[in-house]
Motif scaffolding. Sequence first.
Motif, PDB file in Angstrom:
ATOM      1  N   ALA A 195       0.839  -1.196   0.000  1.00 57.05           N
ATOM      2  CA  ALA A 195       0.000   0.000   0.000  1.00 57.05           C
ATOM      3  C   ALA A 195       0.874   1.246   0.000  1.00 57.05           C
ATOM      4  O   ALA A 195       1.996   1.243   0.511  1.00 57.05           O
ATOM      5  N   PRO A 196       0.405   2.349  -0.586  1.00 52.33           N
ATOM      6  CA  PRO A 196       1.173   3.599  -0.551  1.00 52.33           C
ATOM      7  C   PRO A 196       1.283   4.110   0.883  1.00 52.33           C
ATOM      8  O   PRO A 196       0.468   3.777   1.745  1.00 52.33           O
ATOM      9  N   ASN A 197       2.293   4.925   1.125  1.00 50.38           N
ATOM     10  CA  ASN A 197       2.521   5.494   2.443  1.00 50.38           C
ATOM     11  C   ASN A 197       1.775   6.817   2.549  1.00 50.38           C
ATOM     12  O   ASN A 197       2.246   7.852   2.079  1.00 50.38           O
ATOM     13  N   VAL A 198       0.587   6.781   3.140  1.00 51.41           N
ATOM     14  CA  VAL A 198      -0.231   7.984   3.303  1.00 51.41           C
ATOM     15  C   VAL A 198       0.249   8.705   4.552  1.00 51.41           C
ATOM     16  O   VAL A 198       0.129   8.199   5.668  1.00 51.41           O
ATOM     17  N   GLN A 199       0.803   9.894   4.373  1.00 44.54           N
ATOM     18  CA  GLN A 199       1.402  10.618   5.483  1.00 44.54           C
ATOM     19  C   GLN A 199       0.447  11.603   6.135  1.00 44.54           C
ATOM     20  O   GLN A 199       0.586  11.920   7.317  1.00 44.54           O
ATOM     21  N   GLN A 200      -0.518  12.119   5.395  1.00 45.21           N
ATOM     22  CA  GLN A 200      -1.484  13.063   5.951  1.00 45.21           C
ATOM     23  C   GLN A 200      -2.733  13.036   5.099  1.00 45.21           C
ATOM     24  O   GLN A 200      -2.655  12.926   3.872  1.00 45.21           O
ATOM     25  N   ILE A 201      -3.911  13.153   5.765  1.00 41.29           N
ATOM     26  CA  ILE A 201      -5.149  13.107   5.004  1.00 41.29           C
ATOM     27  C   ILE A 201      -6.275  13.744   5.800  1.00 41.29           C
ATOM     28  O   ILE A 201      -6.348  13.585   7.025  1.00 41.29           O
ATOM     29  N   ASP A 202      -7.119  14.468   5.127  1.00 35.01           N
ATOM     30  CA  ASP A 202      -8.378  14.961   5.679  1.00 35.01           C
ATOM     31  C   ASP A 202      -9.477  14.046   5.163  1.00 35.01           C
ATOM     32  O   ASP A 202      -9.986  14.225   4.054  1.00 35.01           O
ATOM     33  N   GLY A 203      -9.839  13.058   5.939  1.00 31.78           N
ATOM     34  CA  GLY A 203     -10.803  12.061   5.512  1.00 31.78           C
ATOM     35  C   GLY A 203     -10.262  10.665   5.739  1.00 31.78           C
ATOM     36  O   GLY A 203      -9.445  10.418   6.633  1.00 31.78           O
ATOM     37  N   GLU A 204     -10.692   9.720   4.920  1.00 28.95           N
ATOM     38  CA  GLU A 204     -10.268   8.326   5.009  1.00 28.95           C
ATOM     39  C   GLU A 204      -9.680   7.887   3.678  1.00 28.95           C
ATOM     40  O   GLU A 204      -9.934   8.499   2.639  1.00 28.95           O
ATOM     41  N   TRP A 205      -8.877   6.804   3.708  1.00 27.81           N
ATOM     42  CA  TRP A 205      -8.303   6.305   2.465  1.00 27.81           C
ATOM     43  C   TRP A 205      -8.382   4.789   2.421  1.00 27.81           C
ATOM     44  O   TRP A 205      -8.474   4.119   3.441  1.00 27.81           O
ATOM     45  N   ARG A 206      -8.356   4.288   1.221  1.00 29.20           N
ATOM     46  CA  ARG A 206      -8.389   2.846   0.974  1.00 29.20           C
ATOM     47  C   ARG A 206      -7.593   2.534  -0.287  1.00 29.20           C
ATOM     48  O   ARG A 206      -7.687   3.252  -1.273  1.00 29.20           O
ATOM     49  N   TYR A 207      -6.810   1.457  -0.250  1.00 28.97           N
ATOM     50  CA  TYR A 207      -6.015   1.049  -1.412  1.00 28.97           C
ATOM     51  C   TYR A 207      -6.554  -0.272  -1.955  1.00 28.97           C
ATOM     52  O   TYR A 207      -6.608  -1.278  -1.247  1.00 28.97           O
ATOM     53  N   ASP A 208      -6.971  -0.263  -3.206  1.00 27.12           N
ATOM     54  CA  ASP A 208      -7.448  -1.459  -3.895  1.00 27.12           C
ATOM     55  C   ASP A 208      -6.278  -2.024  -4.691  1.00 27.12           C
ATOM     56  O   ASP A 208      -5.949  -1.543  -5.774  1.00 27.12           O
ATOM     57  N   SER A 209      -5.630  -3.049  -4.144  1.00 28.43           N
ATOM     58  CA  SER A 209      -4.424  -3.581  -4.770  1.00 28.43           C
ATOM     59  C   SER A 209      -4.726  -4.296  -6.079  1.00 28.43           C
ATOM     60  O   SER A 209      -3.873  -4.344  -6.966  1.00 28.43           O
ATOM     61  N   ARG A 210      -5.903  -4.853  -6.221  1.00 27.03           N
ATOM     62  CA  ARG A 210      -6.223  -5.579  -7.454  1.00 27.03           C
ATOM     63  C   ARG A 210      -6.333  -4.630  -8.637  1.00 27.03           C
ATOM     64  O   ARG A 210      -5.867  -4.928  -9.730  1.00 27.03           O
ATOM     65  N   ARG A 211      -6.968  -3.487  -8.401  1.00 25.62           N
ATOM     66  CA  ARG A 211      -7.109  -2.506  -9.474  1.00 25.62           C
ATOM     67  C   ARG A 211      -6.018  -1.450  -9.428  1.00 25.62           C
ATOM     68  O   ARG A 211      -5.949  -0.607 -10.326  1.00 25.62           O
ATOM     69  N   SER A 212      -5.188  -1.484  -8.396  1.00 24.46           N
ATOM     70  CA  SER A 212      -4.130  -0.493  -8.187  1.00 24.46           C
ATOM     71  C   SER A 212      -4.722   0.921  -8.182  1.00 24.46           C
ATOM     72  O   SER A 212      -4.295   1.806  -8.913  1.00 24.46           O
ATOM     73  N   ILE A 213      -5.744   1.090  -7.336  1.00 22.04           N
ATOM     74  CA  ILE A 213      -6.454   2.352  -7.208  1.00 22.04           C
ATOM     75  C   ILE A 213      -6.364   2.830  -5.764  1.00 22.04           C
ATOM     76  O   ILE A 213      -6.595   2.060  -4.826  1.00 22.04           O
ATOM     77  N   LEU A 214      -6.031   4.105  -5.577  1.00 23.79           N
ATOM     78  CA  LEU A 214      -6.040   4.730  -4.265  1.00 23.79           C
ATOM     79  C   LEU A 214      -7.279   5.613  -4.173  1.00 23.79           C
ATOM     80  O   LEU A 214      -7.502   6.461  -5.026  1.00 23.79           O
ATOM     81  N   GLU A 215      -8.093   5.411  -3.138  1.00 23.73           N
ATOM     82  CA  GLU A 215      -9.341   6.138  -2.989  1.00 23.73           C
ATOM     83  C   GLU A 215      -9.301   7.022  -1.746  1.00 23.73           C
ATOM     84  O   GLU A 215      -8.896   6.582  -0.678  1.00 23.73           O
ATOM     85  N   TRP A 216      -9.723   8.257  -1.926  1.00 24.94           N
ATOM     86  CA  TRP A 216      -9.817   9.229  -0.834  1.00 24.94           C
ATOM     87  C   TRP A 216     -11.303   9.486  -0.592  1.00 24.94           C
ATOM     88  O   TRP A 216     -12.023   9.919  -1.497  1.00 24.94           O
ATOM     89  N   SER A 217     -11.765   9.245   0.626  1.00 32.34           N
ATOM     90  CA  SER A 217     -13.187   9.345   0.943  1.00 32.34           C
ATOM     91  C   SER A 217     -13.441  10.448   1.963  1.00 32.34           C
ATOM     92  O   SER A 217     -12.739  10.535   2.967  1.00 32.34           O
ATOM     93  N   ILE A 218     -14.432  11.271   1.687  1.00 33.17           N
ATOM     94  CA  ILE A 218     -14.916  12.286   2.623  1.00 33.17           C
ATOM     95  C   ILE A 218     -16.425  12.114   2.724  1.00 33.17           C
ATOM     96  O   ILE A 218     -17.140  12.214   1.722  1.00 33.17           O
ATOM     97  N   LEU A 219     -16.917  11.828   3.913  1.00 34.56           N
ATOM     98  CA  LEU A 219     -18.345  11.563   4.075  1.00 34.56           C
ATOM     99  C   LEU A 219     -19.185  12.785   3.749  1.00 34.56           C
ATOM    100  O   LEU A 219     -20.240  12.677   3.138  1.00 34.56           O
ATOM    101  N   LEU A 220     -18.723  13.980   4.158  1.00 32.84           N
ATOM    102  CA  LEU A 220     -19.503  15.187   3.939  1.00 32.84           C
ATOM    103  C   LEU A 220     -18.567  16.377   3.771  1.00 32.84           C
ATOM    104  O   LEU A 220     -17.638  16.571   4.568  1.00 32.84           O
ATOM    105  N   ILE A 221     -18.791  17.158   2.713  1.00 34.61           N
ATOM    106  CA  ILE A 221     -18.098  18.420   2.511  1.00 34.61           C
ATOM    107  C   ILE A 221     -19.131  19.529   2.636  1.00 34.61           C
ATOM    108  O   ILE A 221     -20.050  19.625   1.819  1.00 34.61           O
ATOM    109  N   ASP A 222     -18.990  20.347   3.685  1.00 33.86           N
ATOM    110  CA  ASP A 222     -19.896  21.476   3.892  1.00 33.86           C
ATOM    111  C   ASP A 222     -19.065  22.690   4.294  1.00 33.86           C
ATOM    112  O   ASP A 222     -17.861  22.735   4.030  1.00 33.86           O
ATOM    113  N   ASP A 223     -19.693  23.667   4.956  1.00 32.82           N
ATOM    114  CA  ASP A 223     -18.979  24.897   5.297  1.00 32.82           C
ATOM    115  C   ASP A 223     -17.847  24.675   6.291  1.00 32.82           C
ATOM    116  O   ASP A 223     -16.998  25.547   6.454  1.00 32.82           O
TER     117      ASP A 223
END
Length: 471
Positions: A394-422
């Motif tokens: 998995a990539p080395n995620v050093q800082q993030i606002d939200g959550e992350w997930r690495y899909d090794s089969r598709r080689s996709i890094l996903e950044w998730s934010i449940l809600l973006i508001d003010d």
Amino acid sequence: MCGMRMHEQSRNNHRALVSRQFVHMSRIRIEGYLAAFPKLIGTGKQHTYVETENVRYVYQPIESLYLLLVTNKQSNILEDLETLRLLSKLVPEYSYSLDEDGIGRTAFEILFAFDEVISLGHKENVTVAQIEKNRERGAFMALQSMGSGRFDSGYGSDNSVHGGSGSGNGSGLGLSNDIDSFSSKSKGRSSAAASAPPKGLGMQLGRTQKTNQFLESLKAEGEVIVEDVRAVIGQSKPAAPPPTDPVTVTIEEKLNVTLKRDGGVGSFDVQGTLSLQIINQDDGFIQVQIETGSNPGLLYKTHPNINKEMFSGENILALKDPNRPFPAGQAGDGVSLLKWRMQSADESLVPLSINCWPSVSGNETYVNLEYEAPTMFDLHNVVISIPLPALRGAPNVQQIDGEWRYDSRRSILEWSILLIDDSNRSGAMEFVIPAADTSQLFPISVQFTATSTFSDLKYFPMGNESTHDSI
């Protein structure tokens, strides 16, 4: 590529006994490299290497055999020698004799052991003891399968386990600065609005009990397990329950945007639909008064059975024949009464922008990402997906606002934010991967939902006066 070769008095008699290819390469090219090796090797050395214009041969004599690795010249020679040393320890463990007959009889076992050491052309952080454990466990599971006639590994289709020594604390998500595909869905019906999970839950696991037991057994044996935690927002939602209200009006908009990497809009397309769903036929004698927003770029189109004069003059959706009810019992969201579309090249209309700043330093690529969202919409269940080159871990995620997930089969890094508001109109993420071509970080795709729409359409169902008079 890795191979075993016979060492005989005459170099012209050298031939490959076992070979394994770990990167894509044509057969003619492989055969050419192997044919050239006997002419390049020296004698009297326990292990050494030799380079040509294109590749490096790293080899070690094992009695009458040569153990050979062929790598590119940019690879780390110390790591190549360490890989060779580990492979040379494995061969005697799997072959009862270090000659042509012994290697030929245990060829598959040797290849499987090599696969434990090298993945996608890179050395895994494993030891001979760990590989021997895997060998014993594989034999035990094979006996189980033979005895029962059925082998159940305990994995579900939605679960995955990442093993190895890759950096990172679990599943992963990532970012980049260009958005290639940008889609969203907004619905006006309250039952279809996205709802956040209960506070304190955050991410949820979908792993079965059998898988948990399997992972615990691996951990007890000293395996390093990087667990793949799947965000609830990344999974498809179950179908909405059937409506219970006699009349339901649904407003849905779909936004598809393509942004250029260096700025500007490639395409911007909004398509909306107003649908009417009626449970009982007796409730179908209605009209829908609508109130359009102030967006001049929207083009509306009514269903062929809708009275166009009433719509253009009074903003009322009514059937041409007032004595006919709207159809009842339609599947999905019901009957589409009104559709609209908007296209634009105005980048300020994009609800979410992504900036990516990758940089290569030595053997690593540093990626800094940020998002910015204007105040026009609150965005729910935001998932930003970034393609990555093939990685060993998995990539080395050093800082993030939200959550992350690495899909090794598709080689996709996903950044998730449940809600973006003010409270979080902007956010950032930083991660590190091995040195790579930064163009492999594109295109980025973004998905989200919102309860507001570009049309800002409002509706007011009302009875059909002339129809009720005639009943």
